[in-house]
Write a protein that holds these residues in place. Structure first.
Motif: not given
Length: 284
Positions: A205-208, A116-118, A196-199, A175-182
């Motif tokens: 904040p969700q995956v940290l 969902n990032v690349v 960059l702002h999206e990340i 895997e944590a990034i891919e399962s994050a809420d959109r």
């Protein structure tokens, strides 16, 4: 108010979704093949590894002899005890520094390996396979490699832990990034935010908290792993553990084991407190 289905409606519903309810023939065959394969692997292991209950029963006597030789735990002298304690802190430092460096270097790799990032499939495939390659080599093997590269000592141990964890962290992060809420990401995008702002404001904040919890767990786990890699000359208390076993100093062996257990217990207690604090829950 809940409306009950009539018999005709229920029959029609079952008929319409019969494939989903009963499952396809392909799914059944795959399930049967997996069960047969795992059963065959289990039986193959029993025969190939020469598993014998009688060997275990006869070996209990030898185990009792070893336990008797280990009691009471005794380092031999105060100077020897201080040397062991210093080596224990060296092991903890190897585990801590190796884990932290792996977590830092794996952070950007996790975003590159996340779909969902690349979106580029080639980049995503190469990133995932690279992480799998690094992760597929055990820390002990990496320790042997780094000992030959940089020489004996704790530096090689730290590099071994860092390299081994780099692949594991990269996979867990992705895997944590891919399962994050959109939804937070879409909210940043709707306000005109860049990628960059999206990340930065939508994903991190969700995956940290998840990433921090994983890092804390690996610090505790790597404290045990660092004792093993020390046996091959990568520094730490494992070097003395191998030496005392080789010279049959069983009371010193038990003293070293108690030191390792105490360190792992203390680190596990502290990391669990920190994990619960990070995720906003109270430890039981």
């Amino acid at each position: 108010m809940t409306l009950a289905l009539s018999a005709n409606d229920r029959t029609a519903l079952v008929a319409r979704h019969k494939a989903a309810i009963d499952g396809s023939l392909k799914t059944r065959l795959i399930t049967i093949a997996v069960i047969v394969g795992l059963t065959g692997l289990f039986l193959y292991g029993l025969t190939t590894l020469e598993v014998s209950i009688w060997k275990i029963i006869h070996g209990l006597n030898n185990l009792g002899i070893f336990v008797a030789l280990m009691l009471p735990p005794d380092p031999g002298s105060l100077a020897r005890a201080m040397l062991f304690v210093k080596a224990l802190f060296e092991t903890i430092a190897i585990a801590f520094l190796g884990t932290i460096l792996a977590a830092i270097f794996a952070f950007p790799l996790g975003f590159i390996a996340a779909k969902n990032v690349v979106a580029n499939r080639v980049v995503h495939f190469l990133a995932r396979r690279s992480l799998d390659t690094v992760r597929g080599v055990d820390a002990l093997i990496w320790a042997l490699i780094w000992v030959n590269v940089v020489g004996l000592g704790p530096f090689a141990g730290m590099l071994a832990i860092m390299t081994s964890d780099l692949g594991a962290f990269g996979k867990l992060y992705s895997e944590a990034i891919e399962s994050a809420d959109r939804k937070p990401v879409e909210g940043v995008t709707s306000l005109g935010g860049s990628k960059l702002h999206e990340i930065r404001f939508g994903l991190i904040p969700q995956v940290l908290p998840v990433i921090a919890s994983q890092v804390l767990y690996y610090i505790e786990s790597n404290t045990r792993s660092s004792t093993i890699i020390g046996i091959v000359g990568a520094g730490g208390i494992g070097l003395y553990l191998a030496e005392t076993i080789r010279t049959l100093e069983w009371q010193q062996v038990s003293f070293l084991i108690l030191l390792i257990l105490a360190a792992v217990t203390a680190i596990d207690f502290l990391s669990s407190k920190l994990r619960f604090a990070i995720i906003g829950q109270r430890a039981v």
